[in-house]
Structures are given as structure tokens and as C-alpha cells.
Design an enzyme around this catalytic site. Structure first.
Site, PDB file in Angstrom:
ATOM      1  N   HIS A  35      40.506  41.907  47.946  1.00  0.00           N
ATOM      2  CA  HIS A  35      41.493  41.239  47.204  1.00  0.00           C
ATOM      3  C   HIS A  35      41.740  39.566  47.923  1.00  0.00           C
ATOM      4  O   HIS A  35      41.804  38.697  46.994  1.00  0.00           O
ATOM      5  CB  HIS A  35      43.167  41.863  47.780  1.00  0.00           C
ATOM      6  CG  HIS A  35      43.036  43.085  47.214  1.00  0.00           C
ATOM      7  ND1 HIS A  35      43.032  44.345  48.075  1.00  0.00           N
ATOM      8  CD2 HIS A  35      43.308  43.776  45.956  1.00  0.00           C
ATOM      9  CE1 HIS A  35      43.318  45.138  47.586  1.00  0.00           C
ATOM     10  NE2 HIS A  35      43.422  45.231  46.228  1.00  0.00           N
ATOM     11  N   GLN A 146      34.065  42.702  41.299  1.00  0.00           N
ATOM     12  CA  GLN A 146      32.904  43.306  40.543  1.00  0.00           C
ATOM     13  C   GLN A 146      32.813  44.825  40.846  1.00  0.00           C
ATOM     14  O   GLN A 146      32.234  45.619  40.232  1.00  0.00           O
ATOM     15  CB  GLN A 146      31.575  42.741  40.945  1.00  0.00           C
ATOM     16  CG  GLN A 146      30.222  43.209  40.188  1.00  0.00           C
ATOM     17  CD  GLN A 146      29.029  43.231  40.803  1.00  0.00           C
ATOM     18  OE1 GLN A 146      28.877  41.946  41.049  1.00  0.00           O
ATOM     19  NE2 GLN A 146      28.287  43.914  40.997  1.00  0.00           N
ATOM     20  N   GLN A 151      35.990  47.928  34.372  1.00  0.00           N
ATOM     21  CA  GLN A 151      37.265  47.298  34.134  1.00  0.00           C
ATOM     22  C   GLN A 151      37.028  45.688  33.890  1.00  0.00           C
ATOM     23  O   GLN A 151      37.740  45.240  32.971  1.00  0.00           O
ATOM     24  CB  GLN A 151      38.242  47.214  35.614  1.00  0.00           C
ATOM     25  CG  GLN A 151      39.394  46.389  35.472  1.00  0.00           C
ATOM     26  CD  GLN A 151      40.288  46.779  36.641  1.00  0.00           C
ATOM     27  OE1 GLN A 151      41.150  47.740  36.550  1.00  0.00           O
ATOM     28  NE2 GLN A 151      40.209  45.926  37.810  1.00  0.00           N
TER      29      GLN A 151
HETATM   30  P1  AMP Z   1      43.158  47.002  43.305  1.00  0.00           P
HETATM   31  O1  AMP Z   1      44.349  46.701  43.929  1.00  0.00           O
HETATM   32  O2  AMP Z   1      42.490  48.132  43.992  1.00  0.00           O
HETATM   33  O3  AMP Z   1      43.685  47.610  41.938  1.00  0.00           O
HETATM   34  O4  AMP Z   1      42.311  45.979  43.229  1.00  0.00           O
HETATM   35  C1  AMP Z   1      42.695  44.542  42.571  1.00  0.00           C
HETATM   36  C2  AMP Z   1      41.442  43.654  42.256  1.00  0.00           C
HETATM   37  O5  AMP Z   1      40.824  43.720  43.213  1.00  0.00           O
HETATM   38  C3  AMP Z   1      40.432  44.224  41.302  1.00  0.00           C
HETATM   39  O6  AMP Z   1      40.320  43.189  40.255  1.00  0.00           O
HETATM   40  C4  AMP Z   1      39.498  44.879  41.881  1.00  0.00           C
HETATM   41  O7  AMP Z   1      38.269  45.052  41.336  1.00  0.00           O
HETATM   42  C5  AMP Z   1      39.216  44.006  43.267  1.00  0.00           C
HETATM   43  N1  AMP Z   1      38.880  44.354  44.483  1.00  0.00           N
HETATM   44  C6  AMP Z   1      39.247  45.661  45.184  1.00  0.00           C
HETATM   45  N2  AMP Z   1      38.353  45.825  46.054  1.00  0.00           N
HETATM   46  C7  AMP Z   1      37.508  44.914  45.941  1.00  0.00           C
HETATM   47  C8  AMP Z   1      36.143  44.500  46.884  1.00  0.00           C
HETATM   48  N3  AMP Z   1      35.874  45.431  47.921  1.00  0.00           N
HETATM   49  N4  AMP Z   1      35.512  43.403  46.670  1.00  0.00           N
HETATM   50  C9  AMP Z   1      35.975  42.896  45.484  1.00  0.00           C
HETATM   51  N5  AMP Z   1      37.113  42.851  44.704  1.00  0.00           N
HETATM   52  C10 AMP Z   1      37.779  43.979  45.198  1.00  0.00           C
END
Ligand code: AMP
Length: 282
Positions: A35, A146, A151
Site C-alpha cells: 500500500h 499489479q 482488478q
Molecule cells: P487491498 O487493501 O488489499 O484491497 O489493496 C489495496 C491496493 O493495494 C490494491 O490496488 C492492491 O493491488 C494494492 N496492493 C496490495 N498488495 C500489494 C503489493 N504487495 N504490492 C503492490 N500493491 C499492492
């Protein structure tokens, strides 16, 4: 950092700022370096950065982990404050869904493959909440990881179809030292399960290493599935190699492709992917 909990507060706060570009990072909280990489990118490209923390109920299926999804709002607030985020949007469910679940936003085709096939309704929930966020915030740019590749394709299509002037910025997957993609759901894993989970990224790396030997993507995907099926203590949900720009089928690596997989380690569902580019191939 200003914390807005209602739509009116958020609208008023944004209206009171003068800014050239608003960068928006939607999250479900339980924040980690993944994040933070999105937030950092948003700071590089915008002079107003808004982050949302909202565990969106409509993107969870009835038997999924909505109730046990990690929530630690005070920790998230501290992290975002330290990062220098200007505005945090932290709504209640009733704020985002005042009439319950009365509107549908669907991209039926792209939402029915890969994760969407195994999580029916998931991407409808994602599209709906993002539509609500985008309408309230009117961001110039929005940031996605990514790691959730399908998504990112869905969000780009959504923005295109609804004629929003929002640039979707996709940031690379952030990993732990051993390669495991950072995820809020990694908290569910025991030390042993965490080790078992590594097979997914190892298989993706193996596929990436093989494309210089064979461009036959169907063959590589099948080989990868066999590796995952025979790995101990995990359950394969899917493993596919598809065209990167739209997730359509592709047999040979004649343009960029993406290998994507989803596995269960005990009850924890994990996803990951790797881009297979044509540039470096002969
Ligand atoms: P989430 O809180 O899991 O819904 O993720 C929020 C955003 O953070 C989404 O756009 C995810 O793709 C991104 N995200 C989650 N984990 C990672 C990661 N390890 N690397 C890069 N972006 C991430």
C-alpha cells in the site's frame, strides 16, 4: 492528516483545498509496504493525496473472510499520518451503502474469468465501490497494485466505459525478501504455511525463465499447473497465461503476456502474477 468519515466531510475538505492534481489510493486497510508504495507514487505525481480505508462488504462472497478480514484502524491511521497523507477517507458501511445494495455496476465478461470465476460477484463489488469513490472524489489519478492484475484491467475498462478522466496508475508488486507478495491476508498464515505459499511465486519465476526456451504458452501453463498440483500442502485454484493488455487467450508469446495464479494454503487464498514481456526475446 484530516480524517473524513462522511461524504459531506470529504467533499467539503477537498473543495476547501487548492490543488493541481488529486491522487487517490483505495485500500481495505491492514496497511503494508505494498500500500505504501502506491501512496509514495501518488505523492510523486500529485499535490493532494487521498487514501481510503474501507473493507467493502459487497466484494466478499457469503463464505469469504469479510468478518475476519484484519482491521486495525488506529495502526492504519498512524501509518498514514507518518506517510504524510493529506486526507484519509474512513467511512462506515452505512455511509457507502445508505440504501443497502441497490445499484449494480458490472463488467460481466472480464469479471467472469480467473478470480471472478471462483469469486462470483467479487468484481461487481469492486466496480461498485470504485464508482462511488470516483464520483465523490473526482481524482485525477488513482493507484492500484499489479498484484491484483485482473482488478487493474477491470478498473481501466470501467474508467473508459464511464468516460471518467482518471488516469489509472499500476504499481509493481512489493514482495517480502523471500519473494512472497505482500498481502493483508498473509497475516492468516503460520510459519509453515508461509513457506508452502512460496511455490506460487517460484512457479511464476520458473515460467518467466522458460519463455526464452519455449514461447508455447499453453504448454508452459500446463507444466506450471502440474508443478502446483504436485506441490505439498497447497490447493491450486487456477493458473493461466493470457494476453497482458486485456486478459484474452494467447497461445504463443508474440506480445506481452501475463501468468496469473491463485492457490489455497489451508484456508488462505493467495494470488500472484508475473509479466512475460517479448522485448528481451530473440
Ligand atoms: P487491498 O487493501 O488489499 O484491497 O489493496 C489495496 C491496493 O493495494 C490494491 O490496488 C492492491 O493491488 C494494492 N496492493 C496490495 N498488495 C500489494 C503489493 N504487495 N504490492 C503492490 N500493491 C499492492
Amino acid at each position: 492528516m484530516l480524517i473524513a468519515r462522511t461524504i459531506e466531510e470529504l467533499r467539503n475538505t477537498i473543495a476547501s483545498r487548492s490543488y493541481k492534481s488529486l491522487g487517490f489510493v483505495p485500500t481495505m486497510g491492514a496497511l503494508h509496504e505494498g500500500h505504501l508504495s502506491l501512496i509514495q507514487k501518488a505523492f510523486e505525481q500529485n499535490d493532494l493525496v487521498v487514501v481510503s480505508v474501507f473493507v467493502n462488504p459487497t466484494q466478499f462472497g457469503p463464505n469469504e473472510d469479510f468478518d475476519k478480514y484484519p482491521r486495525n484502524y488506529s495502526r492504519d491511521i498512524e501509518i498514514l499520518q507518518t506517510a504524510g497523507v493529506h486526507i484519509l477517507f474512513l467511512p462506515e458501511i452505512e455511509t457507502m451503502y445508505p440504501l443497502g445494495h441497490e445499484v449494480e455496476i458490472r463488467l460481466p465478461k472480464i469479471s467472469s474469468i480467473l478470480c471472478g470465476k471462483f469469486r462470483p460477484g467479487h468484481f461487481d463489488g469492486v466496480a461498485l465501490i470504485l464508482t462511488k469513490f470516483f464520483n465523490i472524489l473526482r481524482p485525477n489519478k488513482a493507484y492500484f497494485g499489479q498484484k491484483d492484475y485482473q482488478q487493474t484491467i477491470i478498473v481501466k475498462k470501467l474508467v473508459e466505459q464511464l468516460f471518467w478522466e482518471i488516469e489509472i496508475v499500476v504499481c509493481p508488486t512489493v514482495r517480502d525478501e523471500d519473494g512472497l507478495a505482500k498481502s493483508s491476508r498473509n497475516q492468516y498464515l503460520s510459519a509453515q504455511e508461509r513457506k508452502n505459499a512460496l511455490i506460487l511465486y517460484q512457479t511464476l519465476l520458473w515460467v518467466a525463465s522458460q519463455v526464452s526456451v519455449s514461447r508455447d504458452l499453453k504448454f508452459l501453463a500446463e507444466q506450471a499447473r502440474q508443478r502446483l498440483i504436485s506441490a505439498p500442502s497447497i490447493k491450486l485454484e487456477y493458473f493461466e497465461i493470457l494476453r497482458a493488455r486485456d486478459l484474452e487467450p494467447i497461445d504463443f508469446l508474440v506480445e506481452n503476456a501475463i501468468a496469473l495464479g491463485a492457490i489455497y494454503v489451508n484456508n488462505t487464498r493467495l494470488i500472484d502474477n508475473i509479466l512475460l514481456t517479448v522485448e528481451n526475446l530473440n
